[in-house]
Design a protein around this motif. Structure first.
Motif, PDB file in Angstrom:
ATOM      1  N   THR A   1      14.955  40.552   2.136  1.00 47.54           N
ATOM      2  CA  THR A   1      13.493  40.613   2.183  1.00 47.54           C
ATOM      3  C   THR A   1      12.966  41.724   1.280  1.00 47.54           C
ATOM      4  OG1 THR A   1      13.374  42.197   4.008  1.00 47.54           O
ATOM      5  CG2 THR A   1      13.514  39.843   4.610  1.00 47.54           C
ATOM      6  N   ILE A   2      11.686  41.660   1.006  1.00 50.26           N
ATOM      7  CA  ILE A   2      11.045  42.687   0.185  1.00 50.26           C
ATOM      8  C   ILE A   2      11.102  44.039   0.903  1.00 50.26           C
ATOM      9  CG2 ILE A   2       8.922  43.382  -0.995  1.00 50.26           C
ATOM     10  CD1 ILE A   2      10.431  40.869  -2.122  1.00 50.26           C
ATOM     11  N   GLY A   3      10.981  44.040   2.224  1.00 50.20           N
ATOM     12  CA  GLY A   3      11.100  45.274   2.992  1.00 50.20           C
ATOM     13  C   GLY A   3      12.471  45.908   2.828  1.00 50.20           C
ATOM     14  N   GLN A   4      13.516  45.085   2.801  1.00 43.22           N
ATOM     15  CA  GLN A   4      14.869  45.603   2.591  1.00 43.22           C
ATOM     16  C   GLN A   4      15.023  46.159   1.176  1.00 43.22           C
ATOM     17  OE1 GLN A   4      17.022  42.046   3.719  1.00 43.22           O
ATOM     18  NE2 GLN A   4      17.620  42.951   5.688  1.00 43.22           N
ATOM     19  N   VAL A   5      14.402  45.511   0.212  1.00 40.64           N
ATOM     20  CA  VAL A   5      14.418  46.026  -1.163  1.00 40.64           C
ATOM     21  C   VAL A   5      13.760  47.405  -1.189  1.00 40.64           C
ATOM     22  CG1 VAL A   5      13.562  45.704  -3.521  1.00 40.64           C
ATOM     23  CG2 VAL A   5      14.369  43.728  -2.229  1.00 40.64           C
ATOM     24  N   SER A   6      12.618  47.518  -0.530  1.00 43.34           N
ATOM     25  CA  SER A   6      11.878  48.775  -0.498  1.00 43.34           C
ATOM     26  C   SER A   6      12.696  49.883   0.173  1.00 43.34           C
ATOM     27  CB  SER A   6      10.559  48.558   0.251  1.00 43.34           C
ATOM     28  OG  SER A   6       9.801  49.724   0.282  1.00 43.34           O
ATOM     29  N   ASP A   7      13.322  49.574   1.295  1.00 47.87           N
ATOM     30  CA  ASP A   7      14.153  50.554   1.992  1.00 47.87           C
ATOM     31  C   ASP A   7      15.328  50.994   1.124  1.00 47.87           C
ATOM     32  OD1 ASP A   7      12.497  50.387   4.214  1.00 47.87           O
ATOM     33  OD2 ASP A   7      13.824  49.022   5.304  1.00 47.87           O
TER      34      ASP A   7
END
Length: 80
Positions: free
Chosen positions: A67-73
């Protein structure tokens, strides 16, 4: 760099790499399921992120980022 700034850069990179509507991108957006990205698109997106943030993303790490959230993290941890 704040998490919001990282997310916005990821979003801009994603829009440019995959030609998607920026309004559809949230932290829970799944790169494959929601954006219909194939392996070549994902590779291009990964390379663009590496250039944008000056980091290296291993193939093994990229396989686990969904997910994009995982990319951000992930990027937040790499640039910290």
């Amino acid at each position: 760099m704040t998490k919001s700034e990282i997310f916005n850069k990821i979003k801009a990179t994603l829009v440019e790499s995959l030609d998607v509507d920026p309004e559809t991108i949230t932290e829970s957006t799944n790169i494959v399921d929601d954006l219909q990205a194939d392996s070549i698109s994902i590779m291009e997106f990964t390379l663009a992120l590496e250039d944008e943030f000056g980091i290296e993303i291993s193939d093994e790490d990229a396989e686990h980022i969904l997910t994009i959230g995982q990319v951000s993290d992930y990027i937040s941890q790499k640039i910290a």
